[in-house]
Scaffold this motif. Structure first.
Motif, mmCIF file in Angstrom:
data_model
loop_
_atom_site.group_PDB
_atom_site.id
_atom_site.type_symbol
_atom_site.label_atom_id
_atom_site.label_comp_id
_atom_site.label_asym_id
_atom_site.label_seq_id
_atom_site.Cartn_x
_atom_site.Cartn_y
_atom_site.Cartn_z
ATOM 1 N N ASN A 5 0.905 -1.070 0.004
ATOM 2 C CA ASN A 5 0.001 0.110 -0.120
ATOM 3 C C ASN A 5 0.945 1.125 -0.008
ATOM 4 O O ASN A 5 1.646 1.398 0.974
ATOM 5 N N LEU A 7 1.079 5.403 -0.363
ATOM 6 C CA LEU A 7 0.507 6.743 -0.416
ATOM 7 C C LEU A 7 1.291 7.716 -1.204
ATOM 8 O O LEU A 7 2.467 7.832 -1.073
ATOM 9 N N HIS A 34 -2.816 5.096 -3.203
ATOM 10 C CA HIS A 34 -3.765 5.987 -2.844
ATOM 11 C C HIS A 34 -3.121 7.301 -3.027
ATOM 12 O O HIS A 34 -2.264 7.831 -2.558
ATOM 13 N N VAL A 36 -3.500 11.274 -2.826
ATOM 14 C CA VAL A 36 -4.447 12.338 -1.928
ATOM 15 C C VAL A 36 -3.935 13.687 -2.108
ATOM 16 O O VAL A 36 -2.635 14.061 -2.323
ATOM 17 N N PHE A 71 -8.392 8.635 -3.235
ATOM 18 C CA PHE A 71 -8.580 8.419 -1.558
ATOM 19 C C PHE A 71 -8.808 9.764 -0.993
ATOM 20 O O PHE A 71 -8.308 10.880 -1.394
ATOM 21 N N PHE A 73 -7.917 12.418 1.607
ATOM 22 C CA PHE A 73 -6.591 12.963 2.564
ATOM 23 C C PHE A 73 -7.071 12.699 4.084
ATOM 24 O O PHE A 73 -5.948 12.378 4.937
ATOM 25 N N LYS A 75 -8.618 10.569 5.712
ATOM 26 C CA LYS A 75 -8.696 9.306 5.999
ATOM 27 C C LYS A 75 -7.192 8.495 6.184
ATOM 28 O O LYS A 75 -7.158 7.346 6.600
ATOM 29 N N VAL A 76 -6.289 9.306 5.752
ATOM 30 C CA VAL A 76 -4.899 8.744 5.803
ATOM 31 C C VAL A 76 -4.509 8.507 7.002
ATOM 32 O O VAL A 76 -4.475 9.380 7.988
ATOM 33 N N ARG A 77 -3.795 7.470 7.324
ATOM 34 C CA ARG A 77 -3.350 6.850 8.643
ATOM 35 C C ARG A 77 -1.904 6.102 8.109
ATOM 36 O O ARG A 77 -1.942 5.223 7.281
ATOM 37 N N HIS A 80 -1.290 2.325 7.832
ATOM 38 C CA HIS A 80 -1.958 1.757 6.612
ATOM 39 C C HIS A 80 -1.216 1.282 5.437
ATOM 40 O O HIS A 80 -1.585 0.820 4.482
ATOM 41 N N TYR A 81 -0.137 2.075 5.512
ATOM 42 C CA TYR A 81 0.732 2.231 4.116
ATOM 43 C C TYR A 81 2.150 1.512 4.301
ATOM 44 O O TYR A 81 2.778 1.496 5.547
ATOM 45 N N LEU A 104 3.117 13.949 7.954
ATOM 46 C CA LEU A 104 2.911 12.595 7.446
ATOM 47 C C LEU A 104 4.545 12.063 6.788
ATOM 48 O O LEU A 104 4.937 10.898 7.087
#
Length: 193
Positions: A5, A7, A34, A36, A71, A73, A75-77, A80-81, A104
């Motif tokens: 995954n 980002l 994703h 974003v 996706f 922005f 919701k980005v964690r 998860h990447y 980030l």
């Protein structure tokens, strides 16, 4: 191959090739990407700019395509990447003013996750403060920022890339084959032909 995954941080006037090519190529080999942009959601678009090298003292700029985000922005964690990709163009210039974006970048680096930045993407690395004592390539106009952030600017050919630790950087889109290959190596992606 285990799918990863990834980002991708983009914004208006991101460089067209530097967002389109990695976005499509990484998905083609099975990774989830994703894309974003702060204050935008999936389905919205950012404008791109086409930067070309036509003999002038710097690149030329032409209107590019609309690039659809996939996706939100908000919701980005980071957890998860597996990796972060930062295209260049003009987007990093204003994205570096967003503290959430910088947080980030810092979080990906602190977790030692692969980070790929091309061209002006180094502006985000510099603004996030992750270049101290590290080597980084970028578009030559970003060399002062790399140095001011405590990094060593790697002056390499426009079609080359530089890998150090979890970081793979390149001057511009002509480096895509080597830059993306370096990123895939950091991801542990093996491609069988």
């Amino acid at each position: 191959m285990t799918a990863k995954n990834i980002l991708m941080l983009v914004g208006d006037y991101v460089e067209d090739y530097e967002v389109m090519v990695p976005f499509q190529a990484l998905q083609m080999i099975g990774h989830c990407v994703h894309a974003v942009c702060p204050d935008k959601t999936a389905g919205q678009t950012v404008r791109t700019a086409i930067h070309d090298f036509e003999g002038e003292q710097t690149y030329s700029e032409k209107p590019g395509h609309n690039f659809a985000l996939n996706f939100d922005f908000a919701k980005v964690r980071v957890e998860h990447y597996d990796a972060l990709l930062i295209p260049g163009g003009r987007a990093p210039e204003y994205l570096r003013l967003n503290e959430e974006v910088l947080a980030l970048v810092r979080a990906f680096d602190a977790a030692n996750k692969p980070i790929a930045a091309v061209c002006h993407g180094a502006q985000l690395l510099a603004a996030a403060g992750v270049l101290e004592g590290r080597q980084c390539s970028a578009y030559p106009a970003c060399a002062p920022e790399v140095r001011l952030a405590g990094g060593e600017y790697m002056d390499i050919a426009v079609d080359h890339a530089h890998v150090q630790g979890n970081l793979v950087t390149a001057p511009a889109w002509p480096a895509h084959p080597i830059w993306l290959a370096g990123f895939l190596t950091l991801l542990g992606t093996k491609i069988s032909l």
